[in-house]
Design a protein around this motif. Structure first.
Motif, mmCIF file in Angstrom:
data_model
loop_
_atom_site.group_PDB
_atom_site.id
_atom_site.type_symbol
_atom_site.label_atom_id
_atom_site.label_comp_id
_atom_site.label_asym_id
_atom_site.label_seq_id
_atom_site.Cartn_x
_atom_site.Cartn_y
_atom_site.Cartn_z
ATOM 1 N N HIS A 221 11.781 1.305 -1.852
ATOM 2 C CA HIS A 221 11.063 2.543 -2.164
ATOM 3 C C HIS A 221 11.809 3.398 -3.193
ATOM 4 N N THR B 145 0.514 -0.680 8.134
ATOM 5 C CA THR B 145 0.333 -1.411 6.872
ATOM 6 C C THR B 145 0.834 -2.853 6.946
ATOM 7 N N TYR C 141 4.479 -6.178 0.601
ATOM 8 C CA TYR C 141 3.183 -5.534 0.430
ATOM 9 C C TYR C 141 2.893 -4.489 1.506
ATOM 10 N N ALA D 235 4.398 -1.660 -0.153
ATOM 11 C CA ALA D 235 3.563 -1.191 -1.262
ATOM 12 C C ALA D 235 2.395 -0.358 -0.736
ATOM 13 N N ALA D 236 1.838 -0.766 0.397
ATOM 14 C CA ALA D 236 0.702 -0.031 0.972
ATOM 15 C C ALA D 236 1.150 1.335 1.489
ATOM 16 N N LYS E 247 1.767 3.622 -1.508
ATOM 17 C CA LYS E 247 0.495 4.122 -2.050
ATOM 18 C C LYS E 247 -0.028 5.300 -1.213
ATOM 19 N N THR F 114 2.344 8.359 -2.126
ATOM 20 C CA THR F 114 2.465 8.827 -3.520
ATOM 21 C C THR F 114 1.153 8.727 -4.294
ATOM 22 N N GLY F 115 0.214 7.944 -3.790
ATOM 23 C CA GLY F 115 -1.016 7.697 -4.539
ATOM 24 C C GLY F 115 -0.839 6.689 -5.666
ATOM 25 N N GLU F 116 0.373 6.147 -5.801
ATOM 26 C CA GLU F 116 0.664 5.229 -6.918
ATOM 27 C C GLU F 116 0.834 3.791 -6.419
ATOM 28 N N GLU F 117 0.554 2.844 -7.328
ATOM 29 C CA GLU F 117 0.814 1.431 -7.020
ATOM 30 C C GLU F 117 2.311 1.162 -7.147
ATOM 31 N N MET F 118 2.890 0.547 -6.162
ATOM 32 C CA MET F 118 4.289 0.139 -6.287
ATOM 33 C C MET F 118 4.399 -0.923 -7.385
#
Ligand code: NDP
Length: 287
Positions: A27, A107, A262, A265-266, A269, A272-276
């Motif tokens: 992260h 997740t 993943y 990554a979920a 998201k 942060t609202g962002e794609e890792m």
């Protein structure tokens, strides 16, 4: 190194132990790559101290946190809102804090579904055979049923989680289109028949994990068939005996590494609202 200021937001991991976890590196790297002003720390918190930890994080305005064993169940009860998957499983691995309102998500199952899809395997509308009913297996079961896997046979290999699994299976049959059945493991012919028309076989147990790398639940390798994708939640070792023998029988295989990536990554998201930037993370921490 990171430039921490008075604006820097807090993300963290709660559980015990946590020192081995790859989550802080994953992260923090992702935040650095995207220029997001958060820092992610690991806090060793036993289950009975979770309420205090949550109170502190809420007061201090942490943006969110992951939860690993043994806090995944109690954290669900400490949240204000619970996602459908967390509600069904009674467990969560992610909390999002929206101005003091805590929402629980899970997740791990999302990570599993993405890991399978990225292997080029489509299991939507298909049948799954799932070994185990512990934490990882339950997360997979619930997400797969919610996402449209048509039929799941769960084989509980021992007894610890059977009654909890019965409740979860009943909820899934009631609330989703998926046909879920829980089986004892005492009749290998039921397992054989299930695998025979499954698109995917998942080991959701710790059997085969280091140091017991010579162990596998599927000792009869004639159960494998070439249309079967075999997935193991275990990531240490990367190739378990199950996966090695499945590969030898002509199956495609996937391990737990990218499920771990993943799920992170979920969660990322959600906070942060962002794609890792997963390709960078794969290269640095998952190869
Ligand atoms: P749990 O303790 O919650 O569940 C363990 C499961 O394994 C249970 O179904 C248990 O069955 C079964 N099991 C354990 N030992 C045996 C045995 N000797 N024979 C048969 N069944 C057995 O653990 P987790 O679900 O948290 O973890 C399981 C594995 O998944 C671990 O290897 C862990 O590293 C991995 N994992 C991977 C993740 C990823 O992202 N890739 C995420 C989380 C976990 P019973 O109910 O009968 O005891």
């Amino acid at each position: 190194s990171k430039h921490i200021t008075g604006h820097t937001g807090l993300l963290c991991l709660l559980g015990s132990p946590v020192a081995h976890s790859v989550s802080p590196e994953m992260h923090n790297e992702a935040c650095d790559q995207l220029g997001l002003d958060y820092t992610y720390l690991a806090f060793d918190v036993p289950e009975d101290k979770m309420p205090e930890a949550v109170q502190g994080l809420r007061t201090m305005g942490a943006r969110g946190w992951n939860i690993t064993m043994p806090g995944k169940n109690i954290m669900c009860k400490l949240a204000d809102k619970v996602s459908p998957a967390s509600e069904i499983s009674g467990a969560c691995n992610t909390i999002v804090n929206d101005n003091g309102v805590l929402t629980a998500y899970t997740t791990d199952g999302v990570g599993f579904m993405r890991a399978v899809a990225e292997n080029g395997v489509d299991i939507i509308g298909k049948k799954m055979t799932l070994l185990g009913a512990g934490g990882a297996a339950t997360a997979i079961l619930v997400q797969a049923a919610l996402d449209g896997v048509a039929e799941i046979n769960v084989f509980n290999v021992r007894d610890n989680f059977f009654s909890r699994a019965e409740e979860i299976v009943a909820k899934l049959n009631e609330r989703t289109e998926c046909k879920v059945t829980l089986h004892d493991f005492d009749d290998p012919e039921i397992l054989r028949a299930s695998i025979a028309d499954s698109a995917i076989l998942v080991n959701g147990t710790s059997v085969g994990m280091a140091p017991n790398v010579d162990r596998t639940i599927i000792t009869d390798t004639s159960m494998f068939h070439k249309d079967l994708f075999v997935f193991d939640v275990i990531y240490n070792p990367q190739e378990t005996r199950l996966l090695r023998e499945a590969k030898e029988a002509g199956c495609r295989t996937g391990n737990g590494m990218y499920m771990l990536l993943y799920q992170g990554a979920a969660s990322f998201k959600l906070w942060t609202g962002e794609e890792m930037p997963v390709e960078i993370i794969k290269e640095k921490y998952f190869s």
